[in-house]
Write a protein that holds these residues in place. Structure first.
Motif, PDB file in Angstrom:
ATOM      1  N   PHE A   1     -16.423  -9.466  16.760  1.00  0.00           N
ATOM      2  CA  PHE A   1     -17.478  -8.615  17.294  1.00  0.00           C
ATOM      3  C   PHE A   1     -17.022  -7.159  17.228  1.00  0.00           C
ATOM      4  CE2 PHE A   1     -20.538  -7.340  20.675  1.00  0.00           C
ATOM      5  CZ  PHE A   1     -21.657  -7.941  20.128  1.00  0.00           C
ATOM      6  N   PRO A   2     -17.917  -6.199  16.932  1.00  0.00           N
ATOM      7  CA  PRO A   2     -17.508  -4.786  16.812  1.00  0.00           C
ATOM      8  C   PRO A   2     -16.882  -4.253  18.094  1.00  0.00           C
ATOM      9  CG  PRO A   2     -19.700  -5.110  15.892  1.00  0.00           C
ATOM     10  CD  PRO A   2     -19.329  -6.393  16.563  1.00  0.00           C
ATOM     11  N   GLU A   3     -15.824  -3.483  17.942  1.00  0.00           N
ATOM     12  CA  GLU A   3     -15.086  -2.990  19.101  1.00  0.00           C
ATOM     13  C   GLU A   3     -15.905  -1.996  19.923  1.00  0.00           C
ATOM     14  OE1 GLU A   3     -11.548  -1.328  17.553  1.00  0.00           O
ATOM     15  OE2 GLU A   3     -10.742  -3.236  16.806  1.00  0.00           O
ATOM     16  N   GLN A   4     -16.720  -1.156  19.255  1.00  0.00           N
ATOM     17  CA  GLN A   4     -17.484  -0.152  19.983  1.00  0.00           C
ATOM     18  C   GLN A   4     -18.487  -0.797  20.932  1.00  0.00           C
ATOM     19  OE1 GLN A   4     -17.095  -0.305  16.725  1.00  0.00           O
ATOM     20  NE2 GLN A   4     -15.974   1.538  16.133  1.00  0.00           N
TER      21      GLN A   4
ATOM     22  N   ALA B   1     -18.279  -3.926  22.011  1.00  0.00           N
ATOM     23  CA  ALA B   1     -17.521  -4.733  22.971  1.00  0.00           C
ATOM     24  C   ALA B   1     -17.028  -3.883  24.139  1.00  0.00           C
ATOM     25  CB  ALA B   1     -16.350  -5.410  22.266  1.00  0.00           C
ATOM     26  N   GLU B   2     -16.658  -2.650  23.864  1.00  0.00           N
ATOM     27  CA  GLU B   2     -16.214  -1.760  24.946  1.00  0.00           C
ATOM     28  C   GLU B   2     -17.358  -1.456  25.902  1.00  0.00           C
ATOM     29  OE1 GLU B   2     -13.961   2.568  25.505  1.00  0.00           O
ATOM     30  OE2 GLU B   2     -14.551   1.854  23.513  1.00  0.00           O
TER      31      GLU B   2
ATOM     32  N   SER C   1     -17.551  -2.497  29.877  1.00  0.00           N
ATOM     33  CA  SER C   1     -17.819  -1.543  30.959  1.00  0.00           C
ATOM     34  C   SER C   1     -19.062  -1.940  31.758  1.00  0.00           C
ATOM     35  CB  SER C   1     -17.994  -0.137  30.376  1.00  0.00           C
ATOM     36  OG  SER C   1     -19.077  -0.116  29.460  1.00  0.00           O
ATOM     37  N   ALA C   2     -20.077  -2.523  31.070  1.00  0.00           N
ATOM     38  CA  ALA C   2     -21.271  -2.983  31.792  1.00  0.00           C
ATOM     39  C   ALA C   2     -20.943  -4.151  32.714  1.00  0.00           C
ATOM     40  CB  ALA C   2     -22.352  -3.373  30.797  1.00  0.00           C
ATOM     41  N   ALA C   3     -20.127  -5.095  32.242  1.00  0.00           N
ATOM     42  CA  ALA C   3     -19.707  -6.214  33.092  1.00  0.00           C
ATOM     43  C   ALA C   3     -18.792  -5.742  34.210  1.00  0.00           C
ATOM     44  CB  ALA C   3     -19.019  -7.277  32.238  1.00  0.00           C
ATOM     45  N   GLU C   4     -17.992  -4.736  33.930  1.00  0.00           N
ATOM     46  CA  GLU C   4     -17.091  -4.188  34.945  1.00  0.00           C
ATOM     47  C   GLU C   4     -17.875  -3.485  36.045  1.00  0.00           C
ATOM     48  OE1 GLU C   4     -12.871  -2.012  34.339  1.00  0.00           O
ATOM     49  OE2 GLU C   4     -14.602  -0.837  33.720  1.00  0.00           O
TER      50      GLU C   4
ATOM     51  N   PHE D   1     -12.416 -11.469  26.314  1.00  0.00           N
ATOM     52  CA  PHE D   1     -12.094 -10.141  25.808  1.00  0.00           C
ATOM     53  C   PHE D   1     -10.631 -10.036  25.380  1.00  0.00           C
ATOM     54  CE2 PHE D   1     -15.937  -9.242  28.213  1.00  0.00           C
ATOM     55  CZ  PHE D   1     -16.592  -8.337  27.400  1.00  0.00           C
ATOM     56  N   THR D   2      -9.722 -10.613  26.169  1.00  0.00           N
ATOM     57  CA  THR D   2      -8.302 -10.506  25.824  1.00  0.00           C
ATOM     58  C   THR D   2      -7.959 -11.287  24.564  1.00  0.00           C
ATOM     59  OG1 THR D   2      -7.866 -12.329  27.363  1.00  0.00           O
ATOM     60  CG2 THR D   2      -7.599 -10.087  28.201  1.00  0.00           C
TER      61      THR D   2
END
Length: 422
Positions: A110-113, A115-116, A120-123, A141-142
């Motif tokens: 999955f694209p890193e941009q 995924a970040e 942050s939305a889940a965080e 994620f890890t």
């Protein structure tokens, strides 16, 4: 239905009409008499006054209808009027996936941009603080992004966070810096055993100051490196200060870290310090430093990565759980007033141990290559011949030791028992 047609009270049945001699009379049941009065029409009621009807089509649709306010962004104009605009489809989909992030199968490829942004939305929704689903979501994620999720982790004096979120901490991969100072982990802690796994073979800086370690803990930690050439083989900086149970035998296990550039063994239980200094210099090339080195300044190690705010959320949750213990201060103050001794519940901070290390002496080591790389070129050329001679001597001594070791058994019974556990 007949029950609903009754009047408001069960005792009052209402007027009773009787026809007699072609006339309609009203019978008053309370008085027991008959009144010749023209009947007054009462409003017909199917239900009582307090009856109400609520139309419920589907509860799930009702919840979704209530959450539709999240689909809009409300702002105010310059005139003070309320203005709303619809969110983009990307933000709506991102919010939905972050709410159900624990149900994702995999994020590999999955694209890193994106995924970040998803992380942050889940965080922001504190999905990673949940006991079961948080661990499952963090592992997705890890497994896919490794060091991008977290490359440096500082848990200095955070023993409560380690005990509460141990499985989440063990899910982090490809860490380069790990600070576990002042946590009192001991030799048999699960996190120290996890350090020998391949997931943390990328660790280059490891700070284990004041963790109640002994020679047995160092033997277990270095067994994969000594025998299988795995584990912490890329370690460059190691801090073992303020562990008084480490003796000269435990320092011998550290000789397997060939890439080690900086070592701090201040405040340990060494018996023959001069012999240890000479042994480290001849076998690994570490030179004793008379001045404290900046590499062991713990302020340089910070939590860095996507999960930086997640670790802070864990700390806040632990602090909120400990808050009720503040009510015990009045009781301890009363005991102190009456001269009674109070049980020590506070953890001894590292500052007290640092004072002991200063009194015992500074035992920090560095490699000459790393130290001389910042000097001018002329000094390097002048000292190059001396370095070559020192290298030749060190290599000759190492070959002698290797040949002497090969004559005897390389592994003890304890080492074989450790290997069987991996």
């Amino acid at each position: 239905m007949s029950y609903c047609l009754h009047s408001e009270s069960h005792l009052d049945t209402g007027p009773i009409y009787v026809r007699e001699n072609g006339k309609l009379h009203v019978v008053n049941q309370g008085a027991g008499g008959i009144q010749n009065v023209t009947p007054k029409t009462r409003p017909f009621r199917l239900f009582s006054r307090g009856f109400s009807v609520e139309l419920c089509m589907n509860r799930e649709d009702d919840r979704a209808r209530r959450q539709r306010t999240d689909h809009f962004i409300f702002t105010y104009t310059k005139e003070g009027n309320l203005r709303y605009s619809a969110k983009s489809l990307f933000s709506l989909v991102l919010g939905y996936i972050s709410d159900n992030v624990d149900h994702i199968d995999s994020l590999i490829g999955f694209p890193e941009q994106i995924a970040e942004k998803l992380f942050s939305a889940a965080e922001a929704r504190q999905k990673f603080t949940e006991p079961v689903t948080g661990l499952r979501a963090l592992q997705k994620f890890t497994e896919a992004y490794g060091s991008l999720v977290l490359c440096s982790l500082c848990l200095r004096n955070r023993y409560l966070v380690i005990s509460e979120k141990l499985e989440e901490i063990k899910s982090f991969r490809e860490l380069t810096c790990l600070d576990l100072s002042c946590c009192k982990l001991g030799d048999e802690h699960e996190l120290l055993e996890h350090l020998t796994k391949e997931a943390l073979s990328s660790v280059k800086r490891l700070l284990l100051k004041d963790n109640s370690l002994s020679d047995a803990g160092l033997r277990r930690m270095t067994a994969p490196v000594r025998v299988l050439k795995k584990g912490l083989e890329n370690l460059l900086v190691l801090d073992l200060s303020c562990n008084p149970k480490i003796t000269d035998v435990g320092i011998g296990y550290l000789l397997s870290f060939k890439k080690l550039n900086y070592l701090d063994i201040s405040g340990t239980g060494l018996k023959d310090v001069n012999a240890v200094i000479k042994r480290l210099q001849t076998q690994i090339g570490l030179v004793h430093s008379k001045v404290p080195l900046k590499e062991f300044d713990h302020s340089n190690c910070k939590t860095e990565g996507w999960a930086e705010q997640t670790v802070l959320q864990w700390e806040q949750a632990v602090m909120e759980a400990v808050k009720p213990q503040d009510n015990l201060r009045s009781r301890t103050a009363a005991l102190h007033f009456y001269g009674k001794t109070r049980r020590i519940e506070e953890v001894v901070k590292c500052k007290l141990v640092e004072a002991e290390t200063k009194a015992s002496g500074n035992l920090q080591f560095y490699k000459e290559k790393v130290q001389n790389c910042h000097l001018p070129l002329k000094k390097e050329i002048a000292g190059s011949h001396e370095l070559k001679n020192n290298k030749k001597r060190a290599l000759a001594e190492q070959e002698r030791e290797r040949t002497s070791k090969q004559k005897h058994l390389c592994l003890t019974v304890e080492d074989w028992d450790l290997l069987n556990t991996y």
